[in-house]
Design a protein around this motif. Structure first.
Motif, mmCIF file in Angstrom:
data_model
loop_
_atom_site.group_PDB
_atom_site.id
_atom_site.type_symbol
_atom_site.label_atom_id
_atom_site.label_comp_id
_atom_site.label_asym_id
_atom_site.label_seq_id
_atom_site.Cartn_x
_atom_site.Cartn_y
_atom_site.Cartn_z
ATOM 1 N N LEU A 155 8.126 9.548 9.643
ATOM 2 C CA LEU A 155 7.143 8.550 10.025
ATOM 3 C C LEU A 155 5.747 9.075 9.702
ATOM 4 N N GLU A 156 4.852 8.153 9.428
ATOM 5 C CA GLU A 156 3.484 8.531 9.143
ATOM 6 C C GLU A 156 2.840 9.187 10.367
ATOM 7 N N ARG B 243 -1.489 15.484 1.459
ATOM 8 C CA ARG B 243 -2.806 15.138 0.927
ATOM 9 C C ARG B 243 -3.728 16.354 0.973
ATOM 10 N N ASP C 53 18.283 1.710 4.955
ATOM 11 C CA ASP C 53 16.933 2.245 4.828
ATOM 12 C C ASP C 53 15.907 1.108 4.969
ATOM 13 N N ASP C 54 16.139 -0.007 4.284
ATOM 14 C CA ASP C 54 15.248 -1.176 4.395
ATOM 15 C C ASP C 54 15.229 -1.700 5.826
ATOM 16 N N GLU D 167 13.176 0.448 7.940
ATOM 17 C CA GLU D 167 11.769 0.323 7.563
ATOM 18 C C GLU D 167 11.140 -0.959 8.111
ATOM 19 N N GLU D 168 11.978 -1.936 8.464
ATOM 20 C CA GLU D 168 11.417 -3.139 9.079
ATOM 21 C C GLU D 168 10.704 -2.793 10.384
ATOM 22 N N LYS D 169 11.111 -1.685 11.008
ATOM 23 C CA LYS D 169 10.591 -1.369 12.336
ATOM 24 C C LYS D 169 9.656 -0.168 12.397
ATOM 25 N N VAL D 170 9.749 0.719 11.445
ATOM 26 C CA VAL D 170 8.881 1.898 11.491
ATOM 27 C C VAL D 170 8.162 2.054 10.149
ATOM 28 N N THR D 171 6.995 2.704 10.173
ATOM 29 C CA THR D 171 6.258 2.908 8.919
ATOM 30 C C THR D 171 6.550 4.309 8.394
ATOM 31 N N TYR D 172 7.190 4.351 7.241
ATOM 32 C CA TYR D 172 7.575 5.617 6.641
ATOM 33 C C TYR D 172 6.377 6.359 6.061
ATOM 34 N N ALA D 173 6.462 7.684 6.098
ATOM 35 C CA ALA D 173 5.495 8.512 5.375
ATOM 36 C C ALA D 173 5.858 8.439 3.905
ATOM 37 N N PHE D 174 5.013 7.752 3.155
ATOM 38 C CA PHE D 174 5.297 7.549 1.733
ATOM 39 C C PHE D 174 4.015 7.656 0.938
ATOM 40 N N LYS E 140 12.644 4.796 -5.387
ATOM 41 C CA LYS E 140 12.405 3.661 -4.503
ATOM 42 C C LYS E 140 11.000 3.656 -3.888
ATOM 43 N N SER F 298 2.942 14.374 7.234
ATOM 44 C CA SER F 298 2.730 13.690 5.955
ATOM 45 C C SER F 298 1.326 13.950 5.395
ATOM 46 N N GLU F 299 0.355 14.198 6.286
ATOM 47 C CA GLU F 299 -1.017 14.455 5.831
ATOM 48 C C GLU F 299 -1.140 15.784 5.076
ATOM 49 N N PRO G 164 9.045 1.850 -0.560
ATOM 50 C CA PRO G 164 9.368 1.093 0.660
ATOM 51 C C PRO G 164 8.945 -0.363 0.496
ATOM 52 N N ARG G 165 9.746 -1.250 1.029
ATOM 53 C CA ARG G 165 9.525 -2.682 0.846
ATOM 54 C C ARG G 165 8.133 -3.138 1.232
ATOM 55 N N ARG G 166 7.728 -2.753 2.459
ATOM 56 C CA ARG G 166 6.466 -3.300 2.960
ATOM 57 C C ARG G 166 5.275 -2.827 2.150
ATOM 58 N N GLU G 167 5.348 -1.572 1.684
ATOM 59 C CA GLU G 167 4.242 -1.019 0.923
ATOM 60 C C GLU G 167 4.333 -1.426 -0.543
#
Ligand SMILES: [Zn+2]
Ligand SMILES: [Zn+2]
Lengths: 356, 177
Positions: A37-38, B100, A148-149, A152-159, B123, B96-97, B125-128
């Motif tokens: 998670l971020e 950076r 995985d999707d 991700e609907e519920k948490v924000t991944y560190a990406f 891949k 994650s920071e 992530p969908r939302r991003e």
């Protein structure tokens, strides 16, 4: 407890039924994704408090929902388990030794047939794993991707668009994916071909590992082939590379089995029946010998030399004869020499069940 | 050739292992190979941590080039407090920071660990996903823009500039939601 009931608890349902492609050589397929998670510190340096918050947050978001075909997920916290209960989950490959022994507020979400395990607060915040019987890489990729999707609907991944999924260890960054295939390769070992094939596999960026028992020796001619690198290629391409190598190994193992059968059928029969006899009659057996004999018997079954015994017996007994399960079955803590006696007894009993 | 382990028997097994582009060879007799646990498993599993930590130390600048009087400020992640030095010791990021914060030092490390690769190609992530696609589009248009400016095709360059502005404006809009 009866042995039958014990086995039904010890062996994950996914191992016992369903499609089993190339099951004479490929035992199982696994896809694992590492996700974080971020902003939350990664588990290895996170405080008690932060780990607790993360567990609470993730489990609340996931536990109440259902994903398609896999059924409901049950949350199991490491702090609620005895050391032996944890050990058995490790022996079933449902959790890692790290989660069992070293994690802070570690937990796992398991579905009913135990084909999906989502570890929380392992080395990464989330470790998602999907297990399949036989050779099912495409199925594994589809399911892990969907799950995985869904997470991700519920948490924000560190990406990071440049680095991909950010993981605690630099070896997992990018896709965070480890795809692995567990293979039974007795003929390639017997004919000493595996040693020759191995360097080529390494050069393709894949790793081959033996399966360990209590010591460091390889057990039962079981080998796990997986991708080494996680950065620079798509998940599909990584899986294709692995698939190509596994298919070649399947072909070569089959060819080696046929050759052995043609060249020395009676010696092969003698080898597998001798091991069968030892398993059926021994009174003391260490894990190393058990694995070797079970591998022989499984080979005998897959080569049609031994009839009337289920091929599942190797996979089952490899798990059942590990220390955690032996202790659970004995309902007490066992010293190593007592384990060897119990192990021999359990194997005899299990083979008797087969004859009924 | 004699076995590397016992120096007594003939080496009959020869292994080549490529770790991150570095070639290692090993020559063993069968007995010693067996002692090593059927040879390959140990061969592959010797602590990846050791390997990594050795590698990370290797990558640390050996500050002999600039003999500045000021000690360089240590690189520390604002979010989790992990220093770059500590990172090289444990071989793990703290959050994650960290990626950076330490970004300028990571390419050589990733290149070694991932067979020369430094950039994710898998891949998203969908939302991003949407946002990143727009960013990739803008990057692409910028390269085109530079090319048109260089070849003095200003009309086309101006058109691209407007398109980039439009995309950037929309993206900021999206973030405000
Ligand atoms: Zn030797
Ligand atoms: Zn950090």
């Amino acid at each position: 407890m009866s042995l039958e009931r014990f086995i039904s608890q010890a062996i994950s349902p996914w191992m016992k039924s369903g499609p089993d492609p190339d099951g004479d050589i490929v035992i199982s397929t696994r896809i694992r994704l590492a996700r974080n998670l971020e902003h939350y510190p990664f588990p290895i340096i996170a405080s008690e408090e932060s780990s607790q918050t993360l567990l609470h947050y993730v489990s609340r978001e996931l536990a109440q929902r259902k994903y398609d075909s896999i059924g409901a997920l049950e949350l199991i916290k490491m702090d609620d388990l005895s050391p032996n209960e944890k050990r058995m989950l490790v022996e079933k490959h449902l959790i890692s030794p790290y989660l069992a022994d070293k994690s802070k507020h570690g937990a796992v979400l398991l579905n009913e047939n135990e084909s999906v395990s989502i570890m929380i607060n392992e080395e990464d915040h989330i470790r998602l794993q999907c297990l399949f019987r036989g050779f099912q890489l495409s199925e594994g990729l589809v399911l892990s991707n969907g799950l995985d999707d869904w997470i991700e609907e519920k948490v924000t991944y560190a990406f990071d668009e440049y680095r991909g999924y950010l993981t605690s260890c630099p070896t997992n960054v990018g896709t965070g994916m480890r795809a692995s295939v567990m293979m039974h390769l007795p003929a390639l070992v017997m004919t000493k071909q595996l040693n020759r094939i191995l360097p080529a596999i390494n050069q393709l960026g894949l790793v081959v590992r033996g399966i360990y028992g209590e010591g460091s020796e390889t057990l039962g001619n079981l080998f796990q082939i997986s991708n080494q690198m996680t950065l620079g290629k798509s998940e599909e391409d990584m899986v294709e590379d692995l698939r190509g190598v596994v298919m070649q190994l399947i072909q070569q193992e089959r060819a080696a089995r046929e050759k052995l059968l043609r060249a020395s059928r009676i010696q092969m029969e003698d080898k597998v029946y001798r091991s069968f006899g030892i398993l059926a009659n021994s009174r003391v057996m260490d894990s190393k010998e058990a694995a070797k004999r079970l591998s022989d018997v499984r080979l005998g079954i897959d080569m049609d030399l031994i009839q009337g015994v289920s091929g599942n017996i190797l996979n089952e007994l490899m798990i059942l004869t590990q220390p955690g399960f032996l202790q659970q079955y004995a309902e007490s803590t066992l010293a190593p020499n007592e384990r060897d006696i119990r192990r021999a007894a359990l194997i005899r009993e299990r083979l008797m069940l087969e004859n009924e | 050739m004699l076995c590397e382990e016992c120096q007594k028997r003939q080496a009959t097994l020869h292994f080549t292992k490529i770790i991150n582009g570095q070639k290692n060879e090993m020559h063993l007799c069968e007995e010693c190979a067996k002692d090593k646990g059927e040879t390959f498993p140990n061969w592959n599993s010797y602590s990846i941590q050791d390997l990594l930590s050795g590698l990370l130390h290797f990558e640390q600048p050996k500050n002999g080039v600039r003999s500045s009087s000021k000690a360089p400020t240590p690189l520390v992640c604002n979010n989790c407090g992990l220093s770059y030095d500590r990172f090289t010791e444990i071989g793990k990021f703290g959050c994650s920071e960290c990626y950076r914060t330490f970004s300028t030092k990571l390419d050589p490390i990733f290149r070694r660990v991932h067979g020369g690769n430094t950039r994710h190609a898998g891949k998203i992530p969908r939302r991003e996903g949407g946002k990143i696609e727009v960013k990739r589009k803008i990057e692409e248009l910028r390269t085109q823009l530079r090319r048109h400016v260089e070849s003095e095709e200003f009309e086309e360059a101006a058109r691209l500039r407007d398109e980039i502005r439009h995309l950037e404006f929309n993206m900021q809009d999206g973030e405000g939601e």
